[in-house]
Structure formats: structure tokens, C-alpha cells
Design an enzyme around this catalytic site. Structure first.
Site, PDB file in Angstrom:
ATOM      1  N   GLU A  40      -6.773  10.019  -4.753  1.00 30.75           N
ATOM      2  CA  GLU A  40      -7.603   9.002  -4.114  1.00 30.75           C
ATOM      3  C   GLU A  40      -8.221   9.600  -2.855  1.00 30.75           C
ATOM      4  O   GLU A  40      -7.627  10.458  -2.196  1.00 30.75           O
ATOM      5  CB  GLU A  40      -6.741   7.796  -3.750  1.00 30.75           C
ATOM      6  CG  GLU A  40      -7.520   6.645  -3.135  1.00 30.75           C
ATOM      7  CD  GLU A  40      -6.634   5.485  -2.711  1.00 30.75           C
ATOM      8  OE1 GLU A  40      -7.132   4.353  -2.671  1.00 30.75           O
ATOM      9  OE2 GLU A  40      -5.441   5.712  -2.408  1.00 30.75           O
ATOM     10  N   LYS A 112     -11.718   0.169  -7.868  1.00 33.96           N
ATOM     11  CA  LYS A 112     -10.362  -0.260  -7.512  1.00 33.96           C
ATOM     12  C   LYS A 112     -10.279  -1.786  -7.420  1.00 33.96           C
ATOM     13  O   LYS A 112     -11.043  -2.416  -6.704  1.00 33.96           O
ATOM     14  CB  LYS A 112      -9.969   0.379  -6.179  1.00 33.96           C
ATOM     15  CG  LYS A 112      -8.518   0.154  -5.761  1.00 33.96           C
ATOM     16  CD  LYS A 112      -8.240   0.917  -4.464  1.00 33.96           C
ATOM     17  CE  LYS A 112      -6.794   0.812  -4.035  1.00 33.96           C
ATOM     18  NZ  LYS A 112      -6.557   1.570  -2.768  1.00 33.96           N
ATOM     19  N   CYS A 154      -4.077   3.990  -6.803  1.00 37.07           N
ATOM     20  CA  CYS A 154      -3.121   3.786  -5.713  1.00 37.07           C
ATOM     21  C   CYS A 154      -2.439   2.413  -5.718  1.00 37.07           C
ATOM     22  O   CYS A 154      -1.513   2.181  -6.476  1.00 37.07           O
ATOM     23  CB  CYS A 154      -3.812   4.058  -4.383  1.00 37.07           C
ATOM     24  SG  CYS A 154      -2.652   4.365  -3.009  1.00 37.07           S
TER      25      CYS A 154
END
Length: 275
Positions: A40, A112, A154
Site C-alpha cells: 500500500e 479501497k 490494508c
């Protein structure tokens, strides 16, 4: 076929990060095919100003052009863990995972979904991704020579329903590029990743940031590769570098055949029937 996770210590300046990545990519093994994942914030890791400075519209810009060229010239499938992309008509950005095939073509992207708005007992303290980013609203599973790739980033890792949805869409390898904080990583990184691997019977590829990034922010590192039984195949606890592990399609198939948990799952079906 082999899986590769690259660990780096990125900062707020893209040219400096580009130089880091060029050195790391030079360490790739000569064998092909390779599925290579960057962490990331691989392009830029800093505050709002840095993200806005280096953000590009999806599908256009010199940063994305370079990732495409690297994939083509190195003959690899390259998963850029995330970079900031612009949203037309909005002052917010997306945190976007990009997948390039070995011809340099963008095969997929994923914005995301879960944003990291939390308080952590470290030098940085409060994290508020939503001040800069807007959440995505779509899942992504794509075909590749390595199997079906399920994309995530993440903080998504803490939401098992996302990964169950990826598995239901055929995911065989879960992509989890990350920049876990040192505090949360030490406590939860490995058990969360193992849980996602075991419950979904998938390989997990998790490239991470490591070290000090300024402003009190420290990341945990420990990039790793897990097999569908949850067994650790490779790990890099500290520093910059890469890890490599073989992809065994036969092992994946055997585990799913001997313990067919996806076929046995009843709760989702019960909920659907009663909805």
C-alpha cells in the site's frame, strides 16, 4: 509459478520512491511467470498534500505509465498495492490498487472500501483517511495465469465478510498490500492474515511498508506469503527487500476438495432465504 511480495519504506516524494522500487525490482528472480505485489502507498506515503500532489486520474499519468512499463519490460504481473487516484468532480481521492499484466496492460483496479479512521497508541495518534479519500463501492476478482485474484487493501483485512464475498466470486489468491502501523501490526497482522487464508482456503500475498515514515508514523513490515492451509511460506520482518514462494495449484485444489467448507457454508444461504 511464483509469488513475490516487495517490502519498502516509502515517503512522500514519488521520485525517491521510484528509485527505491527500481532497486527492489532489480532483485527479482529470472524465472517467469511471476506475480509481484507492491505494498500500500507504494507511489507516495505521506499526508494529504503529498497524496494530492502525486495523484493521477485513473488510467492516465506518468506514475501509472511507469508501472505499466515495468510490468511489460520485466515480463511480470505487477500489483501496485495502492496509489492515489483522482475522482472527477470531487476534492477527495481514491486509494487504488492497480493490476498490470505482463504486456503492461491494466488488467484491473480496486478502490479501497474501508478507510482507516482510528486512534492508535503510537506517535502519530489519530488516523483519518476519510479526510483525503473517498471509499470505493465495488469488489474486484480477476482472472490471471496464477488463478483468480481477489483484491483488497490494508484495513480491509479486518472485515472478513469482504473476503468471503471474494471467495464466493472465485478468488484463489487474496491480495492484501498494506501499511499496518507498528502497534496494530504487532498485535493483529499475522493472526488476521492467517484467518483470511484458512477460512477462505486461499493463498494470501501481503506486501507491507516497514519503518519510520515521519510524523510519528511507524509501520510493522513483516511482508508474508501464506498458503491455503494458513502455513507461512515466506516472511520479511524488517527492512526493504522481497520474499518469494511457489504457487502450488494442486495443493489449493486438494485442500478445498478434502475440506469443502465453501459448499458446507449454510448461514449465508439461510439469511438469503429469510431476507
Amino acid at each position: 509459478m511464483e509469488l513475490v511480495a516487495i517490502q519498502m519504506n516509502a515517503g512522500p516524494d514519488w521520485p525517491a520512491n521510484r528509485a527505491r522500487l527500481e532497486k527492489l525490482l532489480q532483485q527479482l528472480p529470472p524465472s517467469r511467470p511471476l506475480l509481484v505485489q507492491l505494498p500500500e502507498n507504494a507511489a507516495v506515503f505521506g499526508g494529504r498534500d503529498a497524496a494530492r500532489q502525486w495523484a493521477e486520474p485513473l488510467g492516465a499519468g506518468p506514475v501509472q505509465e511507469l508501472f505499466s512499463r515495468w510490468a511489460r519490460e520485466l515480463g511480470i504481473w505487477l500489483v501496485v498495492g495502492s496509489m492515489p487516484t483522482r475522482i472527477e468532480g470531487s476534492d477527495k481521492l481514491h486509494s487504488t490498487c492497480l493490476v498490470y499484466d505482463d504486456r503492461g496492460e491494466r488488467a484491473a483496479h480496486y478502490h479501497k472500501v474501508h478507510l482507516f479512521d482510528v486512534e492508535v497508541a503510537d506517535g502519530h495518534g489519530r488516523y483519518q483517511e476519510s479526510a483525503t479519500y473517498a471509499p470505493g463501492d465495488a469488489l474486484c476478482v480477476i482472472d490471471s495465469p496464477f488463478g483468480r485474484l481477489g483484491l483488497s487493501i490494508c484495513y480491509d483485512l479486518r472485515f472478513p465478510e469482504l473476503y468471503r464475498a471474494l471467495r464466493e466470486r472465485g478468488a484463489e489468491i487474496l491480495m492484501v498490500p498494506a501499511a499496518f502501523t507498528r502497534v496494530t501490526g504487532q498485535a493483529h497482522w499475522l493472526p488476521l492474515l492467517q484467518a483470511r487464508a484458512i477460512e477462505n482456503q486461499c493463498y494470501v500475498l501481503a506486501a507491507a511498508q516497514y519503518g519510520d515514515h515521519g510524523g510519528g508514523r511507524q509501520t510493522w513490515g513483516h511482508s508474508l506469503i501464506l498458503d491455503p492451509w494458513g502455513e507461512l511460506q515466506a516472511c520479511l520482518p524488517k527492512g526493504e527487500g522481497l520474499i518469494i514462494a511457489p504457487l502450488e495449484a494442486e495443493r489449493l485444489a486438494r485442500i478445498r476438495s478434502q475440506m469443502p467448507v465453501a459448499q458446507h457454508a449454510r448461514l449465508t444461504a439461510v439469511w438469503r432465504d429469510k431476507a
